[in-house]
Design a protein around this motif. Structure first.
Motif, mmCIF file in Angstrom:
data_model
loop_
_atom_site.group_PDB
_atom_site.id
_atom_site.type_symbol
_atom_site.label_atom_id
_atom_site.label_comp_id
_atom_site.label_asym_id
_atom_site.label_seq_id
_atom_site.Cartn_x
_atom_site.Cartn_y
_atom_site.Cartn_z
ATOM 1 N N UNK A 1 0.837 -1.204 0.000
ATOM 2 C CA UNK A 1 0.000 0.000 0.000
ATOM 3 C C UNK A 1 0.869 1.250 0.000
ATOM 4 N N UNK A 2 1.893 1.246 0.839
ATOM 5 C CA UNK A 2 2.777 2.398 0.920
ATOM 6 C C UNK A 2 3.584 2.558 -0.367
ATOM 7 N N UNK A 3 4.011 1.465 -0.931
ATOM 8 C CA UNK A 3 4.817 1.522 -2.156
ATOM 9 C C UNK A 3 4.039 2.098 -3.334
ATOM 10 N N UNK A 4 2.709 2.022 -3.283
ATOM 11 C CA UNK A 4 1.900 2.485 -4.411
ATOM 12 C C UNK A 4 2.073 3.973 -4.682
ATOM 13 N N UNK A 5 2.480 4.736 -3.676
ATOM 14 C CA UNK A 5 2.640 6.180 -3.873
ATOM 15 C C UNK A 5 4.102 6.619 -3.887
ATOM 16 N N UNK B 1 9.425 10.023 -5.057
ATOM 17 C CA UNK B 1 10.660 9.998 -5.832
ATOM 18 C C UNK B 1 10.776 11.209 -6.749
ATOM 19 N N UNK B 2 9.642 11.771 -7.189
ATOM 20 C CA UNK B 2 9.696 12.981 -8.003
ATOM 21 C C UNK B 2 10.257 14.163 -7.213
ATOM 22 N N UNK B 3 10.207 14.061 -5.891
ATOM 23 C CA UNK B 3 10.757 15.107 -5.030
ATOM 24 C C UNK B 3 12.108 14.699 -4.440
#
Length: 414
Positions: free
Chosen positions: A147-151, A156-158
């Protein structure tokens, strides 16, 4: 320019500090002792790795499962009060992937310069306890980890790329954990700030810059000339000013209603309990993700914090919820055996909004009233950036584009 700041928590004091440093004449009013509400008992984290809004995919289903368990991490106290029902239904509509990711991105963009701002504060002479230990999000189940990995692509964009840990690698990162935690995400850049020391440091610097601080001074009434607020009436008399900033945490909702521009800011009760000396020695700060409990090592003590309880403005400590937080620690650490040095548990009201995002900006249609509230569990994390937005908006008459997602207009525009 004379600014009246109502609220002396992390957000109010940070804003007062930046306004005073920009040449404004600042007076800060708080109904209690400065920093004694939500700021005092929070998880003591600059929690960039946990910047997602509370309304998230699956939260409603999980909340329904937990509704009959008063010791659960998320508890909604049943109520048919119209404002409460409206708030919860509005939050439910935001519990989807699109709104969650949009809110997460907005909050990460807001917090992007937080660490630099905190370093600026220390260079300016503000003294407070800060650690750079990172944070380990520890998972018992593969489901919560995924669940956490989904976002993670948003993080990573930041530039926030965590280390993925599995099995023994979790305990190599934090040896105090036992075998229950099979998966982990380690974010090296998160920090820890002891909130009472930050309150003291900001108070001292505000006074050095000429700001007046009035504690135990509740606002009873707003003074107005048409749409313009000219001051406030308190138990200690009248205070007049050119601009009003509402940074009163959960009480901002009531104040905005009195001003005729109601904001849906409601309480989400959280709990914490401290141990001194620390029962376990930790390399990093932790979040026990399945139990939703933060574990933060600080100088001379360890703090456990967690739970979210939606109900009324009632600060009574529910010992069942405290027991659940303590049980999460007992279940997670190899050497946790009824440790001594337990302080009295704390409960406080976090200011929550239906979309899980803070409210920052001018309170339309009032020409000289601004708001900085609704930060939920991220008041400490977002206070530095909020203070920058407030100061630029008030002193220069322009609002940075980063604040667009947090405008009060999303709730007051008709």
């Amino acid at each position: 320019m004379r600014i009246i700041v109502v609220g002396a928590g992390a957000v109010g004091l940070a804003s007062a500090y930046r306004l005073a440093g920009s040449g404004c004449d600042v007076v800060v009013l708080d109904a209690r002792r400065a920093g004694s509400a939500a700021t005092h008992g929070n998880a003591a984290k600059i929690a960039l790795a946990e910047s997602g809004p509370v309304p998230a995919p699956g939260v409603i289903l999980q909340g329904l499962k937990w509704m009959l368990k008063p010791d659960s991490p998320l508890y909604v106290k049943p109520s048919l009060a119209p404002d409460f029902v409206k708030f919860m239904l509005s939050m439910a509509r935001r519990c989807n992937g699109r709104d969650f990711r949009r809110g997460l991105e907005a909050q990460l963009r807001l917090a992007e310069g937080t660490m630099d701002l905190l370093d600026d504060w220390t260079r300016d002479g503000i003294r407070f306890e800060m650690h750079k230990a990172g944070v380990l999000l520890a998972f018992e189940t593969r489901e919560r980890y995924e669940e956490q990995c989904a976002s993670l692509d948003v993080f990573e964009r930041f530039g926030m790329v965590p280390e993925h840990l599995h099995g023994d690698a979790v305990r190599e990162c934090e040896p105090a954990l036992n075998q229950r935690h099979r998966h982990g995400l380690f974010f090296p850049d998160d920090r820890q700030v002891e909130p009472d020391s930050l309150t003291s440091g900001l108070l001292e610097r505000c006074r050095e810059l000429g700001a007046e601080i009035h504690e135990h001074t509740p606002v009873r009434r707003f003074l107005r000339r048409g749409d313009t607020v000219t001051g406030v009436l308190t138990d200690k008399g009248e205070f007049t000013g050119d601009t009003l900033l509402l940074a009163a945490g959960v009480w901002t909702g009531r104040m905005s209603r009195e001003l005729g521009a109601p904001l849906p800011i409601r309480p989400g009760k959280g709990y914490s309990v401290d141990y001194s000396p620390a029962p376990v020695r930790l390399r990093t700060s932790l979040t026990l993700e399945d139990a939703r409990v933060a574990v933060t090592p600080l100088n001379g003590f360890l703090r456990l914090a967690g739970t979210m309880e939606f109900g009324g403005l009632e600060e009574r400590v529910d010992l069942r919820r405290v027991a659940a937080i303590k049980q999460a620690a007992a279940d997670s650490f190899t050497d946790w055996r009824n440790p001594p040095g337990e302080a009295a548990p704390w409960a406080g009201m976090r200011p929550m909004t239906p979309d899980g995002l803070p409210v920052i900006g001018r309170l339309h249609p009032l020409p000289n009233v601004y708001v900085a509230s609704g930060h939920g569990m991220l008041g400490l994390t977002l206070a530095p950036a909020t203070a920058e937005i407030v100061t630029e908006s008030i002193t220069k008459g322009r609002t940075p584009t980063v604040a667009d997602a947090f405008s009060p207009l999303r709730f007051t525009h008709r």
